[in-house]
Design a protein around this motif. Structure first.
Motif, PDB file in Angstrom:
ATOM      1  N   MET A  60     -14.962  27.080 -38.866  1.00 10.46           N
ATOM      2  CA  MET A  60     -14.255  26.083 -38.079  1.00 10.46           C
ATOM      3  C   MET A  60     -12.770  26.168 -38.410  1.00 10.46           C
ATOM      4  SD  MET A  60     -14.614  23.732 -35.760  1.00 10.46           S
ATOM      5  CE  MET A  60     -16.347  23.241 -35.800  1.00 10.46           C
ATOM      6  N   LEU A  61     -11.962  26.448 -37.381  1.00  7.14           N
ATOM      7  CA  LEU A  61     -10.519  26.587 -37.551  1.00  7.14           C
ATOM      8  C   LEU A  61      -9.802  25.504 -36.764  1.00  7.14           C
ATOM      9  CD1 LEU A  61     -10.289  30.459 -36.978  1.00  7.14           C
ATOM     10  CD2 LEU A  61     -10.560  29.272 -39.163  1.00  7.14           C
ATOM     11  N   ALA A  62      -8.553  25.259 -37.122  1.00  9.19           N
ATOM     12  CA  ALA A  62      -7.735  24.276 -36.415  1.00  9.19           C
ATOM     13  C   ALA A  62      -6.460  24.943 -35.930  1.00  9.19           C
ATOM     14  CB  ALA A  62      -7.408  23.091 -37.318  1.00  9.19           C
ATOM     15  N   LEU A  63      -6.057  24.626 -34.704  1.00 10.39           N
ATOM     16  CA  LEU A  63      -4.833  25.158 -34.116  1.00 10.39           C
ATOM     17  C   LEU A  63      -4.030  23.997 -33.540  1.00 10.39           C
ATOM     18  CD1 LEU A  63      -3.114  27.611 -33.195  1.00 10.39           C
ATOM     19  CD2 LEU A  63      -4.433  27.590 -31.070  1.00 10.39           C
ATOM     20  N   ASP A  64      -2.758  23.957 -33.883  1.00 11.42           N
ATOM     21  CA  ASP A  64      -1.886  22.907 -33.356  1.00 11.42           C
ATOM     22  C   ASP A  64      -1.583  23.188 -31.887  1.00 11.42           C
ATOM     23  OD1 ASP A  64       1.100  21.955 -32.745  1.00 11.42           O
ATOM     24  OD2 ASP A  64       0.231  20.610 -34.232  1.00 11.42           O
ATOM     25  N   VAL A  65      -1.998  22.270 -31.020  1.00 17.91           N
ATOM     26  CA  VAL A  65      -1.755  22.391 -29.585  1.00 17.91           C
ATOM     27  C   VAL A  65      -0.985  21.155 -29.141  1.00 17.91           C
ATOM     28  CG1 VAL A  65      -2.780  22.592 -27.290  1.00 17.91           C
ATOM     29  CG2 VAL A  65      -3.851  23.739 -29.235  1.00 17.91           C
ATOM     30  N   ALA A  66       0.289  21.335 -28.860  1.00 20.64           N
ATOM     31  CA  ALA A  66       1.153  20.244 -28.397  1.00 20.64           C
ATOM     32  C   ALA A  66       1.138  19.063 -29.358  1.00 20.64           C
ATOM     33  CB  ALA A  66       0.754  19.800 -26.991  1.00 20.64           C
ATOM     34  N   GLY A  67       1.095  19.354 -30.661  1.00 23.45           N
ATOM     35  CA  GLY A  67       1.138  18.298 -31.650  1.00 23.45           C
ATOM     36  C   GLY A  67      -0.191  17.683 -32.004  1.00 23.45           C
TER      37      GLY A  67
ATOM     38  N   THR B 214       0.197  33.782 -25.756  1.00 21.47           N
ATOM     39  CA  THR B 214      -0.380  32.473 -26.071  1.00 21.47           C
ATOM     40  C   THR B 214       0.574  31.649 -26.924  1.00 21.47           C
ATOM     41  OG1 THR B 214      -2.601  33.427 -25.998  1.00 21.47           O
ATOM     42  CG2 THR B 214      -2.373  31.290 -27.058  1.00 21.47           C
ATOM     43  N   ALA B 215       1.222  32.286 -27.894  1.00 25.93           N
ATOM     44  CA  ALA B 215       2.176  31.567 -28.748  1.00 25.93           C
ATOM     45  C   ALA B 215       3.334  31.007 -27.926  1.00 25.93           C
ATOM     46  CB  ALA B 215       2.691  32.491 -29.845  1.00 25.93           C
ATOM     47  N   ARG B 216       3.829  31.794 -26.957  1.00 31.90           N
ATOM     48  CA  ARG B 216       4.921  31.296 -26.100  1.00 31.90           C
ATOM     49  C   ARG B 216       4.445  30.129 -25.250  1.00 31.90           C
ATOM     50  NH1 ARG B 216       6.042  36.884 -25.423  1.00 31.90           N
ATOM     51  NH2 ARG B 216       4.987  36.873 -23.402  1.00 31.90           N
ATOM     52  N   GLN B 217       3.242  30.221 -24.715  1.00 33.40           N
ATOM     53  CA  GLN B 217       2.721  29.133 -23.893  1.00 33.40           C
ATOM     54  C   GLN B 217       2.544  27.862 -24.714  1.00 33.40           C
ATOM     55  OE1 GLN B 217      -0.829  31.044 -22.442  1.00 33.40           O
ATOM     56  NE2 GLN B 217       0.151  31.732 -20.549  1.00 33.40           N
ATOM     57  N   LEU B 218       2.041  27.993 -25.944  1.00 36.54           N
ATOM     58  CA  LEU B 218       1.864  26.824 -26.798  1.00 36.54           C
ATOM     59  C   LEU B 218       3.201  26.194 -27.147  1.00 36.54           C
ATOM     60  CD1 LEU B 218      -0.930  28.090 -29.230  1.00 36.54           C
ATOM     61  CD2 LEU B 218      -1.176  26.379 -27.431  1.00 36.54           C
ATOM     62  N   ALA B 219       4.231  27.030 -27.344  1.00 39.46           N
ATOM     63  CA  ALA B 219       5.549  26.502 -27.708  1.00 39.46           C
ATOM     64  C   ALA B 219       6.177  25.720 -26.565  1.00 39.46           C
ATOM     65  CB  ALA B 219       6.467  27.656 -28.124  1.00 39.46           C
ATOM     66  N   ARG B 220       5.807  26.045 -25.314  1.00 41.28           N
ATOM     67  CA  ARG B 220       6.395  25.363 -24.162  1.00 41.28           C
ATOM     68  C   ARG B 220       5.628  24.110 -23.743  1.00 41.28           C
ATOM     69  NH1 ARG B 220       7.047  30.745 -21.935  1.00 41.28           N
ATOM     70  NH2 ARG B 220       5.252  30.359 -20.601  1.00 41.28           N
ATOM     71  N   LEU B 221       4.464  23.859 -24.336  1.00 45.57           N
ATOM     72  CA  LEU B 221       3.676  22.704 -23.937  1.00 45.57           C
ATOM     73  C   LEU B 221       4.382  21.401 -24.287  1.00 45.57           C
ATOM     74  CD1 LEU B 221       0.032  23.662 -24.999  1.00 45.57           C
ATOM     75  CD2 LEU B 221       0.945  23.561 -22.690  1.00 45.57           C
ATOM     76  N   THR B 222       4.256  20.423 -23.385  1.00 45.32           N
ATOM     77  CA  THR B 222       4.760  19.086 -23.675  1.00 45.32           C
ATOM     78  C   THR B 222       3.891  18.463 -24.756  1.00 45.32           C
ATOM     79  OG1 THR B 222       5.459  18.861 -21.373  1.00 45.32           O
ATOM     80  CG2 THR B 222       5.320  16.848 -22.679  1.00 45.32           C
ATOM     81  N   ARG B 223       4.517  17.907 -25.766  1.00 41.84           N
ATOM     82  CA  ARG B 223       3.766  17.354 -26.884  1.00 41.84           C
ATOM     83  C   ARG B 223       2.994  16.106 -26.459  1.00 41.84           C
ATOM     84  NH1 ARG B 223       4.868  19.641 -31.597  1.00 41.84           N
ATOM     85  NH2 ARG B 223       4.076  17.862 -32.771  1.00 41.84           N
ATOM     86  N   VAL B 224       1.853  15.898 -27.117  1.00 41.38           N
ATOM     87  CA  VAL B 224       0.970  14.801 -26.762  1.00 41.38           C
ATOM     88  C   VAL B 224       1.683  13.458 -26.867  1.00 41.38           C
ATOM     89  CG1 VAL B 224      -1.132  13.592 -27.428  1.00 41.38           C
ATOM     90  CG2 VAL B 224      -1.115  16.065 -27.372  1.00 41.38           C
ATOM     91  N   GLU B 225       2.484  13.273 -27.922  1.00 43.12           N
ATOM     92  CA  GLU B 225       3.161  11.991 -28.081  1.00 43.12           C
ATOM     93  C   GLU B 225       4.180  11.742 -26.976  1.00 43.12           C
ATOM     94  OE1 GLU B 225       4.831  14.790 -31.362  1.00 43.12           O
ATOM     95  OE2 GLU B 225       2.908  14.334 -30.399  1.00 43.12           O
TER      96      GLU B 225
END
Length: 327
Positions: free
Chosen positions: A96-103, A198-209
């Motif tokens: 089980m791994l964790a990845l930060d997605v938009a915070g 994928t890293a570029r797409q994750l960096a451009r995502l609007t953060r959840v907060e």
């Protein structure tokens, strides 16, 4: 949020997914690959990715069971740390791994992760589509590479918390059935390109907060809410439907129904939407084609009016010749 439960409460349950037959076949093949303590799988890893390493005679397969997903993630990180320090072949089955997605942390479960004797980590993807005469379906291989790239990013986040951080290989092992048998064959797939995208797409995502900050106070997405209140809560989050959503998002059928009700051209596909420029609804498109609205100098409007004239001419010619008119 359980999006599947949310979609069901909205009256548009998701229906996509793998067939039961394919699911059972995939599980049976994966069990065969990992049988005998992962001996066959580790043999494939060594022969394909690390031929200079010593043969995996007595590999270690740590127990990753723990209470809850977060407990399993913590246990996985501990097992990776111990295996790296031990310097021996180690197979982590469904870590089980964790990845930060938009915070927000997203929990991921790859088929397997192998720790090499030199401390490097490799992602293993096991798929049930066949390799026929040495080649597989390029679309399916590409999808597997994109999926594995996400796991590589998650492993890199885990590795960054160790001292010193171990190397996460960017060449993953893809294991598939050979020809029409159930025998496994493996190939190395370089996922550096997919990882970078994928890293570029994750960096451009609007953060959840940031998204949460735009919502009205007290908004809630509990499936137990009345349908009208739940629908209003979902509509508070902007969404742009496209047909591609049907294969990836549990709320796609709800969004499609809303897009069709609003006459949004996005329901026809992103390519159509791009061709129509500033015309965002079907009514706007039809009005522009009839000459009732729209800027004549707009290329999209001009193309629509020309298409309308050609259609009218074709219908008139068919009527004169007594042929059945076009629908």
């Amino acid at each position: 949020m359980d999006k599947a439960a949310l979609a069901s409460a909205l009256g548009a349950p998701p229906v996509f997914g793998q067939s039961q037959f394919a699911f059972m076949r995939g599980n049976a093949f994966e069990a065969r690959v990992k049988a005998d303590g992962g001996a066959e799988l580790l043999r494939l890893v060594r022969e394909t990715l690390d031929p200079g390493a010593e043969p995996p005679e007595r590999p270690h397969v740590p127990d990753l069971t723990a209470p809850g997903p977060e407990g399993r993630r913590t246990r996985t990180e501990q097992a990776l740390r111990e295996a790296t320090a031990a310097g021996a072949w180690t197979l982590l089955d469904h870590p089980m791994l964790a990845l930060d997605v938009a915070g927000s942390p997203a929990l991921l479960e790859p088929d397997a992760v192998v720790v090499h004797p030199d401390g490097r980590w490799t992602v293993v993807e096991i798929k049930s589509f066949p390799v026929l005469d040495g080649s597989a379906d390029p679309a399916k291989v590409g999808a597997a590479a994109r999926q594995a790239a996400v796991y590589v990013l998650a492993l890199e986040e885990t590795a960054a918390r160790l001292e010193p951080p171990p190397e996460v290989r960017h060449r993953i092992l893809l294991v598939c059935p050979k020809d029409f048998s159930n025998l496994p064959t493996a190939s190395a797939v370089d996922v550096r390109k997919q990882r970078a995208v994928t890293a570029r797409q994750l960096a451009r995502l609007t953060r959840v907060e940031d998204i949460a900050g735009t919502l009205p106070d007290g908004v809630c997405f509990s499936p137990d809410l009345p349908a009208e209140e739940l629908t209003a809560a979902v509509e508070a989050v902007p969404a742009t439907y496209a047909p591609e959503c049907l294969s990836a998002c549990e709320l796609a059928f709800h969004c499609r129904a809303r897009a069709r009700a609003a006459g949004a051209v996005t329901a026809l596909g992103r390519s159509v939407r791009a061709e129509l420029g500033g015309l965002s609804t079907v009514d706007d498109v039809l009005a522009a084609a009839r000459g009732e609205a729209g800027d004549p100098d707009d290329p999209a409007v001009a193309a629509l009016r020309r298409a309308a004239r050609l259609r009218a001419q074709a219908l008139a010619a068919a009527d004169r010749e007594g042929a059945a008119p076009c629908p």
